[in-house]
Scaffold this motif. Structure first.
Motif, short mmCIF file in Angstrom:
data_model
loop_
_atom_site.label_atom_id
_atom_site.label_comp_id
_atom_site.label_asym_id
_atom_site.label_seq_id
_atom_site.Cartn_x
_atom_site.Cartn_y
_atom_site.Cartn_z
N LEU A 63 0.82 -1.21 0.00
CA LEU A 63 0.00 0.00 0.00
C LEU A 63 0.85 1.26 0.00
O LEU A 63 1.92 1.30 0.62
CB LEU A 63 -0.93 0.01 1.21
N ARG A 79 -1.20 7.35 -1.20
CA ARG A 79 -2.02 8.00 -2.22
C ARG A 79 -3.14 7.09 -2.74
O ARG A 79 -4.12 7.58 -3.30
CB ARG A 79 -1.13 8.43 -3.39
N THR A 80 -2.99 5.75 -2.55
CA THR A 80 -4.05 4.83 -2.99
C THR A 80 -5.23 4.84 -2.03
O THR A 80 -6.29 4.31 -2.36
CB THR A 80 -3.50 3.40 -3.12
N LYS A 89 -10.79 -0.31 -1.07
CA LYS A 89 -10.17 -1.08 -2.15
C LYS A 89 -11.07 -1.12 -3.38
O LYS A 89 -10.58 -1.10 -4.52
CB LYS A 89 -9.87 -2.49 -1.66
#
Length: 890
Positions: A461, A464-465, A494
């Motif tokens: 991870l 920014r995701t 997600k």
């Protein structure tokens, strides 16, 4: 000195001599079995001797050790922090330069496998009889484990210091003719005088410092030894600088000239001939070893397997807290001093050692019972001595109290467990990032559940995701400002779903690296509360609309009754009119529930913020047992909540209070806690919950749990109310719809029956038990609007027959090409004389004005229109209408 008469020298106490001999024999062996490395070097830095323990301590084969010098590059010497180890810091150079002992000099080396080892070195010079440096002896202890523990604790615990001081004897060289005495060694440690002050102490001053009661005996022993040309050994009290007396064991020898006259007197560590010099050197090494063992609180022991004799050094007695002058240690007494489970482990280890000739020693940690009543941890090392035939004859070794180290490990483990308990069981999401790479390092279950990632996904991870672009910019500004305030941002799951969250950021050390922790609190439930308010408002508007529709329906019903254009349609509308009052009541109930729940949610929102903050702070301070109880309670909150009648509630409170009083709670506290537990609706007050009631933070936890349950109760009430209104509206819509196309359509038999049951819910709950036996049957071709009136007539007739009290069983069964729907009631039954007439038009058994006699006629016509049939069986207490409908087109 004056000589005494020949033959008048008394022998040293046999008991003291025997004890000394045992110590000497043991120390010779201990040098080989000791866990401390012992190394002897010459003044040129060459290693002359290293005991077997040097291999394990230094991590290098013995032959390789003996082939090196003290400064050989193969050691790869560094300081503890990894920096260069300067020549002036090396113990060999210090002792060589100062001619004085050194203690606890620490540094690091690499063993033969390239593994770094941390060492503590104690050293001392050894002089010959003329004061020249003969050799240097060093005791080396492996402190790697302790150093690594210090690093693991990140300097939050006191650094472990391995003290291995060599307590040297005070050495003297007396010129008998002049009375001038030369002193060396542990002068200040024994007498309190500095070496400079003690230079003036000659023979006369020396004698003055001997206790008056001991002086005569001491002088006598000196004179006898000088006259008999023997060594002397005596014990006397000696006055120190502060005026106190200490016991001194004085061992020495005289030197004689060619005429046989004594001219010098040496005490303690001095040698005259090669044999004496070797003996004194051995005694010096033995003395230094004993002192080193004492400095590190290490005891020695020996067990004669055949004779079952046990020897303990004074330090071993001290480790157990026992008096060396007390009862002797026997095998039986030794067994009582050890924890039973650990004793079995030690016994098994010794038996393996005895059974396996290839093994020579063991190392084990176990618990012992200290004399003060506490349990201590010790580390025992043992070596087995075998005779020439390989038979075990003696087991001997060392023992070290490692309680402090064990407690440090336990403290670290407990601290880590507490952190992990909060970290993993917290309802708040936690995510830890490396400050440099900005890659995730760890996450808790709450984060994984909230964002939809697995634990294996964490390491891939990036921040920014997880955020929208605007939120990412806010986070960067917050980090650069070093602000600890929480900010509201938008996060991404997600699956791409965006949700609001409250985020706090904290820099800290995690696994020895600079890290950033994110605490993420999902604001969706709070947003949902706001949405529920909006829903509540919409429900109120819909309620007004329903009221309006009810009035319109009543007006339409009156108009239809007056019109009487079609008798069949009149009969249908008559059934609809029977339901209007019940429908209005059914809708008003959920609307009232929504109003009450909405007010409760407004009160909840004011209290929840402070209560949740206090809860998060309190859970960090309680033991793991309490954390597990709280986790169990929180995980069960989504289960159905128990509601009690007034009598049940009083009985529950009384029983809970009795349970708490049995566990030692005061009556007032027990009454308060018992009432709080019943209000939570969790269930029985079991013994597993009692530790929570002893918590200092009990009221904080009860307040938080009450708010959690209040939230779930209100949201559940609102949802049930909304579902109830929607279901009634859907049923009413279906019921009031009339199909004018005359074409069959696909419809579910189950849904048409459920629609009617929903409409009649107000009548059913007056005293009717409904039993449903439904097969899974797909939709069939039918006229669903007509079927609604079939079920309406049959069900309402059954309710009237039972006077709205009894049992109604509805069965839907798959019969191949047909569907069977049977309705069985527990009413009085239909008289056999009128059974053939009940399907005739205008036939009714109801009083005038209550029925037109068209209900069952319409039912019969609708069933025949579907190509089906209707059967009847009836007896007192059981009436069954069976309707058979084809599945396909007729």
């Amino acid at each position: 000195m004056q000589s005494s008469e020949e033959g008048s020298m008394p022998n040293i106490s046999t008991e003291v001599g025997d004890h000394l001999n045992v110590e000497v024999d043991l120390l010779k062996t201990i040098m080989d079995v000791s866990s401390t490395a012992i190394v002897l070097l010459n003044p040129q830095g060459q290693i002359l001797y290293a005991n077997p323990a040097s291999e394990s301590v230094l991590g290098i084969k013995l032959k390789d050790i003996l082939s090196r010098t003290y400064d050989a590059p193969q050691w790869k010497n560094t300081s503890l922090d990894g920096g260069p180890w300067r020549d002036e810091d090396q113990p060999f150079n210090v002792v060589l330069k100062t001619k004085k002992p050194v203690t606890d000099i620490r540094h690091a080396i690499e063993d033969s496998f390239g593994v770094k080892k941390y060492l503590s070195i104690n050293g001392s010079p050894v002089f010959d009889e003329v004061g020249r440096l003969r050799s240097l002896v060093f005791l080396i202890t492996d402190i790697t484990e302790n150093v690594l523990k210090q690093k693991a604790l990140e300097d939050s615990e006191a650094k472990y210091r391995s003290i291995t001081e060599l307590s040297l004897s005070m050495v003297y060289d007396l010129d008998i003719q002049t009375g001038v005495n030369q002193w060396a060694g542990a002068i200040q440690e024994i007498t309190g005088f500095t070496p400079e002050e003690y230079r003036a102490i000659g023979y006369e001053a020396w004698m003055v410092l001997i206790h008056p009661d001991d002086k005569e005996e001491a002088i006598k022993l000196f004179d006898e030894a000088m006259a008999n040309k023997t060594k002397f050994s005596c014990v006397y009290r000696y006055r120190t600088k502060d005026g106190k007396y200490v016991y001194i064991e004085d061992n020495g020898i005289f030197l004689y000239n060619a005429n046989g006259d004594a001219y010098r007197m040496f005490g303690a560590m001095i040698n005259r001939t090669e044999q004496i010099e070797a003996n004194l050197a051995l005694k010096e090494s033995e003395s230094r070893l004993l002192m080193s063992l004492d400095a590190v609180k290490m005891g020695i022991w020996s067990w004669d397997i055949d004779q079952k004799n046990i020897y303990w050094s004074p330090q071993t007695y001290e480790i157990y807290g026992l008096d060396p002058e007390g009862p002797a240690i026997t095998v039986e007494r030794y067994l009582t001093l050890n924890d039973l489970d650990d004793l079995q482990m030690v016994s098994a280890e010794i038996q393996l050692l005895k059974d396996d000739p290839s093994r020579s020693g063991y190392k084990i940690q176990n618990r012992i019972f200290h004399a003060d009543g506490t349990i201590h941890w010790v580390e025992t090392r043992g070596n087995l001595i075998r005779d020439k035939d390989g038979i075990p004859v003696r087991l001997m070794g060392t023992i070290l109290d490692v309680t402090e180290s064990k407690l440090a490990e336990e403290a670290l483990r407990t601290s880590d467990e507490r952190f992990r308990a909060f970290y993993q069981f917290s309802t708040e999401a936690f995510l830890i990032f490396d400050e440099n790479s900005l890659r995730a390092k760890d996450s808790n279950f709450a984060f994984q559940n909230l964002f939809g990632y697995s634990s294996d996904d964490t390491k891939n991870l990036k921040i920014r995701t997880l955020l929208t672009p605007d939120s990412l910019q806010k986070i960067r500004e917050k980090i650069s400002d070093n602000s600890s305030d929480s900010i509201e941002i938008l996060c991404k799951r997600k699956n791409g779903e965006v949700f609001p969250a409250l985020v706090s950021i904290k820099r800290f050390k995690y696994n020895q690296t600079n890290s950033i922790a994110y605490s993420i609190f999902d604001l969706s439930p709070l947003k949902e509360v706001e949405e529920l308010r909006q829903i509540n408002s919409e429900i109120r508007e819909k309620n007004k609309l329903i009221e309006k529709q009810k009035i319109e329906l009543e007006m339409a019903f009156e108009n239809l009754k007056r019109t009487q254009e079609q008798l069949v349609q009149s009969e249908k509308l008559a059934a609809l009119g029977q339901l209007i009052a019940g429908i209005a009541h059914e809708i008003n109930n959920p609307i009232g529930a929504v109003k009450a729940s909405n007010q409760n949610m407004m009160d909840w929102q004011k209290r929840y913020g402070i209560a949740s903050q206090l809860f998060r702070e309190a859970i960090l301070s309680v033991p793991r047992e309490e954390q597990v109880i709280l986790k169990t309670i929180l995980s069960n909150l989504d289960q159905p909540i128990e509601f009690y009648t007034g009598k049940e509630e009083r009985l529950r409170k009384k029983k809970n209070k009795e349970i708490l009083i049995q566990h030692g709670f005061k009556s007032d506290d027990a009454d308060e806690f018992a009432e709080a537990w019943v209000e939570l609706g969790i269930g029985e007050l079991e013994d597993k919950y009692i530790p929570l009631f002893r918590s200092h933070y009990l009221r904080v936890f009860l307040d938080y749990l009450a708010l959690e349950i209040q939230f779930r109760r209100n949201t559940r009430s609102i949802q049930l109310a909304v579902d109830r209104v929607s279901k009634i509206m859907y049923a009413l819509k279906n019921f009031s719809h009339f199909d004018s196309t005359g074409k069959k359509i696909k419809a579910s038999i189950q849904e048409t029956i459920e629609t009617v049951l929903t409409i009649y819910q107000n009548q059913l709950k007056r005293g009717i038990t409904v039993i449903k036996n439904y097969d899974e049957i797909p939709p069939i071709d039918c006229y669903p609007d007509d079927l609604l009136h079939v079920w309406t007539n049959l069900i309402y007739n059954s309710l009237q027959a039972m006077s709205f009290t009894g049992k109604l069983m509805i069965t839907i069964k798959d019969c191949g090409s047909e569907v069977l729907v049977s309705l069985q009631d527990s009413g009085p039954g239909i008289d056999p004389g009128i059974r053939s007439k009940i399907f005739e038009p205008f036939f009714t058994t109801k009083p005038p004005g209550e029925g037109s006699g068209l209900g069952l006629d319409i039912v019969n016509k609708i069933v025949k229109r579907h190509g089906g049939r209707i059967d009847l069986s009836s007896k007192p207490g059981e009436t069954i209408f069976s309707i058979y409908l084809p599945k396909g087109h007729s």
